[in-house]
Enzyme design. Structure first.
Site, PDB file in Angstrom:
ATOM      1  N   ARG A 223       0.857  -1.185   0.000  1.00 48.22           N
ATOM      2  CA  ARG A 223       0.000   0.000   0.000  1.00 48.22           C
ATOM      3  C   ARG A 223       0.893   1.235   0.000  1.00 48.22           C
ATOM      4  O   ARG A 223       1.993   1.214   0.573  1.00 48.22           O
ATOM      5  CB  ARG A 223      -0.894   0.023   1.242  1.00 48.22           C
ATOM      6  CG  ARG A 223      -2.042  -0.979   1.199  1.00 48.22           C
ATOM      7  CD  ARG A 223      -3.119  -0.573   0.193  1.00 48.22           C
ATOM      8  NE  ARG A 223      -4.248  -1.475   0.182  1.00 48.22           N
ATOM      9  CZ  ARG A 223      -4.460  -2.410  -0.749  1.00 48.22           C
ATOM     10  NH1 ARG A 223      -3.607  -2.582  -1.729  1.00 48.22           N
ATOM     11  NH2 ARG A 223      -5.548  -3.158  -0.709  1.00 48.22           N
ATOM     12  N   HIS A 271      -1.773   1.247  -9.496  1.00 46.06           N
ATOM     13  CA  HIS A 271      -2.429   0.245  -8.645  1.00 46.06           C
ATOM     14  C   HIS A 271      -3.138  -0.826  -9.497  1.00 46.06           C
ATOM     15  O   HIS A 271      -4.361  -1.028  -9.384  1.00 46.06           O
ATOM     16  CB  HIS A 271      -3.428   0.895  -7.685  1.00 46.06           C
ATOM     17  CG  HIS A 271      -3.723   0.034  -6.480  1.00 46.06           C
ATOM     18  ND1 HIS A 271      -3.904   0.536  -5.219  1.00 46.06           N
ATOM     19  CD2 HIS A 271      -3.870  -1.312  -6.367  1.00 46.06           C
ATOM     20  CE1 HIS A 271      -4.153  -0.459  -4.373  1.00 46.06           C
ATOM     21  NE2 HIS A 271      -4.151  -1.605  -5.055  1.00 46.06           N
TER      22      HIS A 271
HETATM   23  P1  NAP Z   1      -2.213 -11.973   4.023  1.00 38.14           P
HETATM   24  O1  NAP Z   1      -2.390 -13.345   3.475  1.00 38.14           O
HETATM   25  O2  NAP Z   1      -3.107 -11.507   5.136  1.00 38.14           O
HETATM   26  O3  NAP Z   1      -0.694 -11.882   4.512  1.00 38.14           O
HETATM   27  C1  NAP Z   1      -0.163 -10.825   5.202  1.00 38.14           C
HETATM   28  C2  NAP Z   1       1.198 -11.264   5.744  1.00 38.14           C
HETATM   29  O4  NAP Z   1       1.860 -10.128   6.282  1.00 38.14           O
HETATM   30  C3  NAP Z   1       1.075 -12.320   6.830  1.00 38.14           C
HETATM   31  O5  NAP Z   1       1.946 -13.391   6.541  1.00 38.14           O
HETATM   32  C4  NAP Z   1       1.476 -11.562   8.096  1.00 38.14           C
HETATM   33  O6  NAP Z   1       2.185 -12.330   9.046  1.00 38.14           O
HETATM   34  C5  NAP Z   1       2.400 -10.497   7.538  1.00 38.14           C
HETATM   35  N1  NAP Z   1       2.419  -9.336   8.431  1.00 38.14           N
HETATM   36  C6  NAP Z   1       1.374  -8.601   8.853  1.00 38.14           C
HETATM   37  N2  NAP Z   1       1.783  -7.615   9.675  1.00 38.14           N
HETATM   38  C7  NAP Z   1       3.124  -7.740   9.768  1.00 38.14           C
HETATM   39  C8  NAP Z   1       4.120  -7.025  10.466  1.00 38.14           C
HETATM   40  N3  NAP Z   1       3.829  -6.005  11.276  1.00 38.14           N
HETATM   41  N4  NAP Z   1       5.402  -7.427  10.316  1.00 38.14           N
HETATM   42  C9  NAP Z   1       5.724  -8.491   9.548  1.00 38.14           C
HETATM   43  N5  NAP Z   1       4.810  -9.207   8.852  1.00 38.14           N
HETATM   44  C10 NAP Z   1       3.525  -8.839   8.969  1.00 38.14           C
HETATM   45  O7  NAP Z   1      -2.315 -10.877   2.877  1.00 38.14           O
HETATM   46  P2  NAP Z   1      -2.086 -11.061   1.296  1.00 38.14           P
HETATM   47  O8  NAP Z   1      -3.294 -11.628   0.672  1.00 38.14           O
HETATM   48  O9  NAP Z   1      -0.797 -11.754   1.083  1.00 38.14           O
HETATM   49  O10 NAP Z   1      -2.000  -9.523   0.833  1.00 38.14           O
HETATM   50  C11 NAP Z   1      -0.975  -8.672   1.326  1.00 38.14           C
HETATM   51  C12 NAP Z   1      -1.251  -7.252   0.916  1.00 38.14           C
HETATM   52  O11 NAP Z   1      -1.028  -7.069  -0.473  1.00 38.14           O
HETATM   53  C13 NAP Z   1      -2.695  -6.759   1.086  1.00 38.14           C
HETATM   54  O12 NAP Z   1      -2.974  -6.442   2.419  1.00 38.14           O
HETATM   55  C14 NAP Z   1      -2.714  -5.540   0.190  1.00 38.14           C
HETATM   56  O13 NAP Z   1      -2.291  -4.410   0.924  1.00 38.14           O
HETATM   57  C15 NAP Z   1      -1.665  -5.864  -0.875  1.00 38.14           C
HETATM   58  N6  NAP Z   1      -2.277  -6.037  -2.209  1.00 38.14           N
HETATM   59  C16 NAP Z   1      -1.940  -5.183  -3.212  1.00 38.14           C
HETATM   60  C17 NAP Z   1      -2.512  -5.337  -4.465  1.00 38.14           C
HETATM   61  C18 NAP Z   1      -2.119  -4.452  -5.620  1.00 38.14           C
HETATM   62  O14 NAP Z   1      -2.751  -4.505  -6.679  1.00 38.14           O
HETATM   63  N7  NAP Z   1      -1.079  -3.667  -5.494  1.00 38.14           N
HETATM   64  C19 NAP Z   1      -3.421  -6.361  -4.713  1.00 38.14           C
HETATM   65  C20 NAP Z   1      -3.737  -7.225  -3.681  1.00 38.14           C
HETATM   66  C21 NAP Z   1      -3.169  -7.057  -2.410  1.00 38.14           C
HETATM   67  P3  NAP Z   1       1.493 -13.433  10.009  1.00 38.14           P
HETATM   68  O15 NAP Z   1       1.304 -14.647   9.140  1.00 38.14           O
HETATM   69  O16 NAP Z   1       2.466 -13.689  11.077  1.00 38.14           O
HETATM   70  O17 NAP Z   1       0.211 -12.853  10.479  1.00 38.14           O
END
Ligand code: NAP
Length: 308
Positions: A223, A271
């Site tokens: 983000r 984005h």
């Molecule tokens: P997810 O499955 O919820 O994974 C988030 C990961 O981040 C988890 O493994 C979590 O660790 C880790 N995490 C959270 N807070 C942390 C911290 N303070 N320090 C270290 N690690 C931390 O999410 P996802 O589906 O992979 O998506 C991730 C992000 O990608 C979304 O939230 C969104 O912002 C972004 N995104 C961007 C686009 C785009 O088009 N640019 C599209 C989709 C998503 P734990 O396992 O220990 O909880």
């Protein structure tokens, strides 16, 4: 069962078509043809206005139409209503494509060749093997793990950093604040795939960028508010960082006079790294609806306290 879709209008028709063909027994509505709001039980939305949520007395589940949920005002969603994020193959594949493209473009010096072409300069650079580069992914969630899995096929050295330790074959895993510095110290390319929370806002700042090896590159697909823009520009100008590829910015859209547009070593996309694809997302959401009806746990449930 009444479901209301109030999100990207262009994709609403595809959602409605899927439900009409595969779940004709369900009352699927697309905003603004919402019918009686008082009987809406399930809402698929991106940024539902606070007063709109208050007008849905029977709401049982709020489904975010996208992968993130940081755009949602949790306080506006009644505490008994679970919030579910979108986890679907279309989003995962899109992200894997984008990050692979960005990493390979950096690895194979494509941005240097764009400049060389503009100058009509035939200037071949060294071509190190993928195994000579280390790619680090912050956030080893659904998307981070899928990206690491694909990058492994090219032969890069891989490392990942996460809140809790996530061991993966072929990936050097790091966890928590105390392992951030050793993680960063070995990353030639840093990919941010963290969710936006109070703990991660501004995490890509001067201190963090200063822990990367000199000449490293940054790819931010998390983000916009993860990144402190001024600190990135300083790191690029001092040579600490070589390039940045940003799919997300703060604000979005990025204003025309923003310095990130003007910097020659920043590449911005609007984005578009990955988007919910109705064809693959609708079946997943339908199955989740049915799970909820059967009293089974929802997939992609958000922990409001953690913020993701
Ligand atoms: P997810 O499955 O919820 O994974 C988030 C990961 O981040 C988890 O493994 C979590 O660790 C880790 N995490 C959270 N807070 C942390 C911290 N303070 N320090 C270290 N690690 C931390 O999410 P996802 O589906 O992979 O998506 C991730 C992000 O990608 C979304 O939230 C969104 O912002 C972004 N995104 C961007 C686009 C785009 O088009 N640019 C599209 C989709 C998503 P734990 O396992 O220990 O909880």
């Amino acid at each position: 069962m009444s479901i209301l879709y109030r999100s990207d209008a262009a994709r609403g028709a595809a959602w409605a078509r899927y439900f009409a063909e595969n779940a004709p027994d369900l009352d699927f509505r697309v905003w603004p043809d919402a019918g009686n709001l008082e009987d809406v039980e399930y809402l698929i939305a991106w940024q539902p206005p606070r007063e709109f949520l208050a007008a849905l007395p029977r709401l049982k589940v709020l489904f975010s139409s996208g992968a993130g949920i940081d755009h949602l005002d949790f306080a506006a969603v009644p505490p008994h209503v679970p919030i579910v994020r979108m986890v679907e193959p279309g989003i995962i594949n899109g992200m894997v494509e984008y990050v692979s493209l960005a990493v390979l473009a950096l690895h194979r010096d494509f941005f240097d060749y764009v400049e060389a072409k503009a100058a009509r300069s035939w200037n071949p650079l060294e071509v190190p093997p993928a195994s000579a580069r280390t790619i680090g992914v912050m956030g080893m969630g659904v998307l981070g793990c899928a990206v690491l899995e694909r990058l492994a096929t090219y032969g890069f050295q891989l490392r990942g950093w996460n809140r809790s330790l996530r061991p993966i074959d072929g990936v050097e895993s790091f966890a928590g604040a105390e392992q951030l510095q050793p993680f960063l110290a070995g990353c030639d390319v840093l990919v941010c795939l963290l969710p936006l929370t109070t703990a991660t806002q501004g995490i890509l700042n001067r201190d963090l960028l200063g822990m990367l090896p000199r000449g490293a590159a940054l790819i931010n697909v998390g983000r916009g508010p993860h990144l402190v823009d001024a600190d990135l520009l300083e790191a690029l100008d001092s040579g600490r960082l070589s390039r940045a590829i940003l799919d997300v910015t703060d604000p979005e859209p990025l204003p025309a006079d923003h310095p990130l547009w003007a910097h020659p070593r920043v590449f911005v996309t609007p984005h578009v790294a990955s988007m919910t694809q109705p064809d693959t997302a609708a079946p997943i959401l339908l199955e989740n609806l049915r799970r909820h009806r059967r009293g089974e746990p929802l997939q992609g449930l958000i922990d409001r306290f953690r913020g993701y």
